[in-house]
Design an enzyme around this catalytic site. Structure first.
Site, PDB file in Angstrom:
ATOM      1  N   LYS A 241       9.131 -17.134  -9.810  1.00  0.00           N
ATOM      2  CA  LYS A 241       8.377 -16.049 -10.446  1.00  0.00           C
ATOM      3  C   LYS A 241       7.242 -16.636 -11.294  1.00  0.00           C
ATOM      4  CE  LYS A 241       8.849 -12.198 -13.561  1.00  0.00           C
ATOM      5  NZ  LYS A 241       9.654 -11.582 -14.595  1.00  0.00           N
TER       6      LYS A 241
ATOM      7  N   ASN B  77       0.848  -1.202   0.000  1.00  0.00           N
ATOM      8  CA  ASN B  77       0.000   0.000   0.000  1.00  0.00           C
ATOM      9  C   ASN B  77       0.879   1.245   0.000  1.00  0.00           C
ATOM     10  OD1 ASN B  77       0.424   0.895   2.870  1.00  0.00           O
ATOM     11  ND2 ASN B  77      -0.366  -1.179   3.225  1.00  0.00           N
TER      12      ASN B  77
END
Ligand code: PMT
Length: 399
Positions: free
Chosen positions: A289, A209
């Site tokens: 990944k 955030n």
């Protein structure tokens, strides 16, 4: 605030000693009486005469020189100090102080004084990050010494990194701030959380955030200025670690923040949770990944523990628990629900849609909702000034 204050300025043998001449000068300009102690090595960098002229006081250095002050010199200086500032604090002086070695004027004074001690480590990055130096710094902060974090940048040894003495004005402001706030929180343990958590998805991606940490760091700084023992548990932040903390714990995920906070909760008198904690995390964190094979990607999330709610359940009589609410709609209703559900003493509600308020701003726009139903509203203010308002409210509850 420095008018009439007696500052013992300990200058150790580092190249940054030249900057400390300006520190002495600025302290004196602000009305402080400055008494300089130099190590033998410091005099290789700057002369005694310079400090004597700048401070208008004799410089102490040699344990066996005829005394310039009443009493035994190092005891006299230890007793007269309202505060001691060591700058530059070299690895050597830090190590000696950590072990209680007293083999010269400076180290004997440091051992003898009961005044608050500020120290500004300044050295080559490798020396600073060496485990032994880090352990010594920790020992000193655990004893209540106030650490002035070194700055990063070009170092005299030709390298670049952390280890620079902060600018003279910053050292002076640190001492000034210490004397300016009323010491209303001495002996209190304050636990503050700040910044956002990051929840990994795979080795390269995370859910995060926009919290910069500024609101929480400001609260920690204000609590330090009021004399509290402050522990700051922080998510990742680009801000420098506030000066004078008792403990700083850097965490990444909500789970790490939860462990760090719960471990310290029972000792805390006041807990202020300004951190923006992720409500959800990836159910499975991929080991490698994740490749973009399909047009769509579904990520399954699971709920993170609500740390503040857990603290509210464990809260004991006398502990003060403060939460924040970052809202984009129904500010007061949502904040009131959190206040009650999480068993808080009060909640700081910020409407994060307003300009210059909420995430990653210097200022904030807050309302404080209390258990008695009262709502106090503040205009747009600097986060540091709001931190003072929040702690004023904490103190009014303590009374
Ligand atoms: O860091 P800055 O850039 O200065 O920004 C400041 C801020 C906007 C982040 C700060 O002022 C703020 O509002 N912090 C709380 C943000 C938030 O997560 O609010 P929330 O309404 O989602 O959470 C309510 C309270 O519960 C908060 O005190 C939060 O720390 C706590 N919480 C939330 C979720 C969770 N899993 N555990 C928690 O402890």
């Amino acid at each position: 605030m420095l008018e009439g204050k007696k500052i013992v300025l300990c200058v150790a043998g580092g190249i940054a000693a030249y900057k400390v001449v300006e520190v002495a000068s600025k302290l004196r300009q602000r009305g402080a009486e400055v008494h300089v102690i130099m190590t033998r090595e410091a005099k290789e960098f700057v002369t005694e005469l310079t400090f004597r002229e700048i401070t208008g006081q004799p410089v102490a250095s040699d344990m066996f020189a005829p005394v310039a002050h009443f009493n035994v010199e190092h005891i006299a200086l230890a007793n007269l100090a309202d505060a001691v500032l060591i700058a530059p604090a070299t690895a050597n002086v830090i190590a000696k102080a950590a072990c209680g070695i007293a083999d010269d004027m400076m180290t004997t004074t440091l051992l003898a004084t009961r005044a608050p001690i500020f120290f500004a480590p300044s050295m080559n990055s490798n020396m600073l990050t060496n485990d032994v130096t880090q352990e010594n710094i920790k020992k000193l902060t655990a004893r209540g010494w106030h650490l002035i974090e070194p700055a990063s940048g070009h170092l005299a040894c030709g390298t670049s990194g952390k280890g620079r003495l902060p600018e003279p004005m910053e050292l002076v402001e640190t001492i000034d701030e210490f004397f300016s706030a009323e010491k209303t929180l001495v002996g209190k343990n304050v636990l503050v959380t700040a910044a956002g958590t990051r929840e990994p998805i795979d080795p390269v991606r995370y859910i995060g955030n926009r919290s910069s940490g500024r609101m929480g760091y400001s609260i920690a700084q204000e609590a330090v200025a009021r004399g509290a023992n402050v522990t700051l548990v922080s998510g990742l932040s680009a801000l420098s670690v506030p000066r004078g903390l008792s403990e700083f714990i850097s965490v990444e995920t909500a789970a790490e923040m939860r462990s760090a906070v719960l471990e310290r909760f029972s000792k805390a008198d006041i807990v202020i949770k300004a951190a923006a904690v992720a409500d959800y995390r990836a159910k499975v964190v991929a080991e490698n990944k994740i490749k973009k094979n399909d047009d769509e990607w579904t990520l399954t999330l699971e709920k993170n523990p609500d740390i503040l709610k857990e603290l509210g359940q464990k809260k004991k009589a006398g502990q003060i628990l403060v939460g924040f609410a970052a809202e984009t709609q129904h500010l007061l209703e949502n904040a009131k629900t959190k206040l009650e559900k999480k068993n808080l003493d009060f909640i700081v509600a910020n409407d994060v849609t307003k300009p210059n308020a909420g995430f990653n701003t210097e200022t904030n726009l807050i309302k404080i909702l209390s258990r008695d139903g009262s709502i106090e509203e503040f205009p747009l203010m600097k986060k540091r000034d709001l931190a003072a308002k929040i702690l004023d409210r904490v103190e009014s509850i303590m009374k």
